[in-house]
Design a protein around this motif. Structure first.
Motif, mmCIF file in Angstrom:
data_model
loop_
_atom_site.group_PDB
_atom_site.id
_atom_site.type_symbol
_atom_site.label_atom_id
_atom_site.label_comp_id
_atom_site.label_asym_id
_atom_site.label_seq_id
_atom_site.Cartn_x
_atom_site.Cartn_y
_atom_site.Cartn_z
ATOM 1 N N ALA A 1 0.826 -1.209 0.000
ATOM 2 C CA ALA A 1 0.000 0.000 0.000
ATOM 3 C C ALA A 1 0.859 1.257 0.000
ATOM 4 C CB ALA A 1 -0.931 -0.013 1.209
ATOM 5 N N ARG A 2 1.977 1.200 0.725
ATOM 6 C CA ARG A 2 2.844 2.390 0.831
ATOM 7 C C ARG A 2 3.419 2.746 -0.538
ATOM 8 N NH1 ARG A 2 8.161 2.519 3.463
ATOM 9 N NH2 ARG A 2 8.675 4.722 3.746
ATOM 10 N N ALA A 3 3.857 1.710 -1.247
ATOM 11 C CA ALA A 3 4.432 1.953 -2.575
ATOM 12 C C ALA A 3 3.382 2.506 -3.529
ATOM 13 C CB ALA A 3 5.022 0.656 -3.128
ATOM 14 N N LEU A 4 2.160 2.012 -3.404
ATOM 15 C CA LEU A 4 1.092 2.528 -4.262
ATOM 16 C C LEU A 4 0.825 3.998 -3.964
ATOM 17 C CD1 LEU A 4 -1.507 -0.415 -4.219
ATOM 18 C CD2 LEU A 4 -0.112 0.321 -6.143
ATOM 19 N N ARG A 5 0.807 4.332 -2.675
ATOM 20 C CA ARG A 5 0.548 5.734 -2.293
ATOM 21 C C ARG A 5 1.660 6.646 -2.798
ATOM 22 N NH1 ARG A 5 -0.906 3.107 3.074
ATOM 23 N NH2 ARG A 5 -3.176 2.917 2.950
ATOM 24 N N ALA B 1 -8.126 8.353 -4.335
ATOM 25 C CA ALA B 1 -8.431 7.341 -5.360
ATOM 26 C C ALA B 1 -7.582 6.087 -5.120
ATOM 27 C CB ALA B 1 -8.184 7.905 -6.751
ATOM 28 N N ILE B 2 -6.344 6.271 -4.666
ATOM 29 C CA ILE B 2 -5.510 5.101 -4.326
ATOM 30 C C ILE B 2 -6.129 4.341 -3.154
ATOM 31 C CG2 ILE B 2 -3.282 4.427 -3.298
ATOM 32 C CD1 ILE B 2 -2.952 4.903 -6.220
ATOM 33 N N GLU B 3 -6.647 5.091 -2.164
ATOM 34 C CA GLU B 3 -7.311 4.424 -1.036
ATOM 35 C C GLU B 3 -8.538 3.648 -1.529
ATOM 36 O OE1 GLU B 3 -5.788 4.284 1.830
ATOM 37 O OE2 GLU B 3 -4.276 5.633 0.986
ATOM 38 N N ALA B 4 -9.249 4.235 -2.489
ATOM 39 C CA ALA B 4 -10.423 3.535 -3.039
ATOM 40 C C ALA B 4 -9.991 2.249 -3.741
ATOM 41 C CB ALA B 4 -11.166 4.448 -4.013
ATOM 42 N N LEU B 5 -8.852 2.307 -4.435
ATOM 43 C CA LEU B 5 -8.333 1.098 -5.090
ATOM 44 C C LEU B 5 -7.978 0.038 -4.050
ATOM 45 C CD1 LEU B 5 -7.280 -0.334 -7.703
ATOM 46 C CD2 LEU B 5 -5.053 0.657 -7.176
ATOM 47 N N ALA C 1 -11.891 -8.937 -14.567
ATOM 48 C CA ALA C 1 -12.138 -7.647 -13.925
ATOM 49 C C ALA C 1 -10.835 -6.872 -13.909
ATOM 50 C CB ALA C 1 -12.645 -7.836 -12.501
ATOM 51 N N VAL C 2 -10.922 -5.568 -14.052
ATOM 52 C CA VAL C 2 -9.742 -4.707 -13.957
ATOM 53 C C VAL C 2 -10.092 -3.498 -13.110
ATOM 54 C CG1 VAL C 2 -10.293 -3.631 -16.208
ATOM 55 C CG2 VAL C 2 -8.006 -3.381 -15.254
ATOM 56 N N PHE C 3 -9.122 -3.074 -12.325
ATOM 57 C CA PHE C 3 -9.296 -1.937 -11.418
ATOM 58 C C PHE C 3 -8.117 -0.997 -11.656
ATOM 59 C CE2 PHE C 3 -10.691 -5.923 -9.723
ATOM 60 C CZ PHE C 3 -11.954 -5.689 -9.197
ATOM 61 N N PHE C 4 -8.367 0.286 -11.905
ATOM 62 C CA PHE C 4 -7.235 1.192 -12.086
ATOM 63 C C PHE C 4 -7.571 2.601 -11.632
ATOM 64 C CE2 PHE C 4 -8.282 3.506 -16.103
ATOM 65 C CZ PHE C 4 -9.377 2.762 -16.544
ATOM 66 N N VAL C 5 -6.506 3.357 -11.409
ATOM 67 C CA VAL C 5 -6.637 4.724 -10.885
ATOM 68 C C VAL C 5 -6.100 5.715 -11.889
ATOM 69 C CG1 VAL C 5 -5.736 6.340 -9.164
ATOM 70 C CG2 VAL C 5 -6.623 4.133 -8.443
#
Lengths: 383, 244
Positions: B11-15, B83-87, B120-124
């Motif tokens: 999660a940290r790297a995504l943020r 939006a990252i938190e939503a992902l 399914a695909v999820f993206f920000v």
């Protein structure tokens, strides 16, 4: 004389002597008394059987009465059972009529006669009528219809002066979360009649909470247009998108949902009827083969195994290793030989979560992995 | 021992993928018919959502196969960080033990279902988290759908007319401070219309129906806005600010 209004939910702070506080759905406003008003579309009312006390009442208002006078008024069931016709066929038809009346007919009984006073303009105040011969404490879950004939007494005769029709939901007990009875402004968590239409139909005839939860789980699982996907489609983070879910069901078009959505549906609809379920998860497992939504139990290829990070189900009363659960998302296989093509499907309905006993849900679902419980009970608010 | 859902994602790297001095923000973005040619729009819903989020759902049905449907949710958040938190919430609400990180061209972060699972695909992108899901029994390849949406979000159109007015009550703003950005169009956008804002020198945040620029680096900041709608010429506007 004319009937002007009938009030069912005349005391919004209680449901022991009158109807529940309800609303149409999230978008529509609360349904407020008078539910029946002359010249307007009548609104439904709902009663919670276990919450009903010794006396149930409605309120009504009249016009066209004697100026500064009074009259005795009552309302009686307009649909009285016809005489039983002779012969076997007659008996059978009478039995069917009795069943239909029990499931869908009048449960409000009659409004007991009372003296109503009228003012100088011939209008009454809002008068309380006690319901007699009602079946609110003895009937089962359902959507009932009442037609009342309003009568005024002239001498020794009762004369009809009006008729009112009412749609009445009967549930088992006060709804549990996410539903509530708070009178806060625009409370969207009041029971929705859109949801009552589904829940009362799905659990039609249920007399106990166990029976209601079982019927809801079966009906939810059996909706023919559902298939399984691992994605939560109707909201993990509240609110639970109940409106969207009901739209999908009603569309008749195929759609996908996951275990969280199923647990939400089972819990939300069952609790609307007064059951006490919670949503709760357990983690990390490789499942045994199970039958997903709308799988064909006779087809071996329809029995599937998944590797899951979590699975969510409905728990009776609380989450615990030896608590009973309901799972509307799948059938487990009760056949002990997991390597053959013989399967015995079972809806997990009031099944003990347990550990490794043959009748335990955990044993029947999890092949390997921790399956550890998350002790976070949820009842997601509806939206 | 109570269970815990330990997610296998960093999660940290995504943020940290969120830029602090470049921003893109979308308001009202929704799939257009051109994103779904040959498919019929059967559902358009605005889902109930917690404060700070809005969720627009569309469902598209194949004209040939009743069991082929695609669901697209646009989860519009206040900021790219949200939006990252939503992902991350999407990943946590997925039963699969692990999703696969998707091709890097799909926004700042994207994940897909592995092979053999309903697609399914999820993206920000900017402040929106998008999920495109094969929504019925027949598996529909969802990546091309996501790519079409992403391409449209990427698109910086040539604009002839600057009729989108961008203003602020501040000429300059200090690092770390927020300046309100006011935007006006001479018409109301239709149901498919959306606004796209690009910012440099800071980030963009939408809060309670208002837009803010939060400065992060001394120098000049520029905010560009576009009003985009099918069947209408795009319009644009520019606002420059000094960051002290």
């Amino acid at each position: 004389m004319k009937i002007e209004e009938v009030h069912f939910n005349h005391d919004t702070s209680s449901a022991s002597a009158d109807a529940l506080s309800i609303r149409k759905n999230a978008a529509g406003g609360p349904i407020v008394a008078p539910e029946w008003k002359d010249g307007q579309i009548p609104q439904p009312a709902a009663y919670a059987s276990a919450a009903i006390g010794n006396q149930v009442s409605i309120k009504a208002r009249f016009s066209g009465g004697p100026l500064n006078g009074s009259r005795e008024i009552r309302a009686i069931d307009a649909c009285l059972p016809p005489a039983v016709p002779s012969g076997c066929l007659g008996w059978l038809l009478s039995l069917i009529a009795q069943i239909l009346r029990a499931l869908f007919g009048n449960i409000l009984g009659d409004a007991q006669q009372r003296v109503v006073a009228f003012n100088g303009a011939g209008n009454s105040g809002l008068e309380t009528f006690v319901l007699i011969n009602h079946k609110l404490k003895t009937s089962s879950v359902g959507i009932h219809s009442t037609t009342w004939k309003w009568q005024v007494k002239h001498g020794r005769k009762w004369l009809d002066f009006g008729s009112t029709q009412h749609k009445i939901y009967l549930i088992l007990d006060l709804p549990n979360g996410p539903w509530d009875q708070s009178s806060a402004a625009n409370n969207t968590q009041l029971p929705w009649t859109d949801a009552l239409d589904k829940a009362c139909l799905w659990a039609l005839g249920a007399k106990t909470k166990d029976e209601a939860a079982a019927k809801i789980t079966l009906a939810m699982n059996g909706q023919p247009n559902q298939t399984y996907t691992p994605v939560t489609m109707f909201g993990f983070t509240p609110p639970y998108q109940l409106t969207s879910y009901m739209n999908q069901i009603d569309s008749g078009l195929p759609f996908s949902l996951n275990c969280t959505d199923c647990a939400d549906a089972v819990t939300t609809f069952a609790n609307l009827l007064g059951c006490d379920l919670w949503e709760g998860r357990f983690f990390n497992m490789v499942t045994r083969r199970f039958l997903p939504l709308n799988g064909n139990p006779a087809l071996d290829t329809d029995w599937v195994s998944w590797t899951w990070g979590y699975h969510e189900i409905s728990w009776l009363n609380s989450i615990g290793q030896y608590q009973d659960i309901y799972d509307g998302c799948l059938h487990v296989d009760m056949d002990d030989n997991y390597s053959d093509t013989v399967h015995i499907p079972r809806n997990p309905i009031k099944m003990r979560f347990g550990m490794n006993a043959p009748d335990d849900y955990r044993f029947r679902l999890i092949q390997s992995g921790a399956g550890s419980l998350e002790n976070i009970p949820r009842r997601r608010a509806v939206g | 021992m109570p269970g815990e859902n330990v997610l296998p994602y960093d999660a940290r790297a995504l943020r940290q993928r969120i830029s602090e001095d470049r921003a893109e923000l979308f308001l009202g973005f929704t799939p257009w018919q051109q994103d779904a040619q040959g498919w019929n729009l059967s559902i358009r819903e605005k889902l109930a959502s917690p404060p700070g989020k809005s969720i627009r759902r569309t469902v598209w049905d194949s004209q040939d196969n009743r069991n082929a449907r695609v669901l697209i949710d646009i989860i519009e958040c206040s900021s790219a960080a949200d939006a990252i938190e939503a992902l991350l919430e999407e990943l946590a609400a997925n039963q699969l033990a692990r999703l696969v990180e998707a091709a890097p061209h799909l926004g700042v972060a994207s994940f897909v279902h592995p092979e053999g699972v309903p697609p399914a695909v999820f993206f920000v992108r900017g402040n929106i988290c998008i999920r495109v899901i094969s929504f019925a029994r027949s598996a529909v390849a969802v990546i091309p759908w996501a790519e079409r949406l992403n391409e449209r979000l990427n698109n910086e159109p040539r604009v002839e007319q600057n009729r989108l007015v961008l203003e602020s009550n501040r000429k300059s703003v200090a690092t770390g401070e927020e300046a309100p950005i006011f935007y006006t169009l001479p018409w109301m956008l239709g149901g498919d219309g959306f606004l796209k804002f690009l910012g440099s020198g800071g980030i963009l945040v939408a809060r309670e129906g208002r837009l803010f620029f939060k400065a992060s680096k001394r120098g000049e900041a520029q905010i560009r806005g576009y009003a985009l709608e099918p069947g209408r010429e795009p319009h644009a506007g520019v606002l420059n600010l000094i960051i002290e």
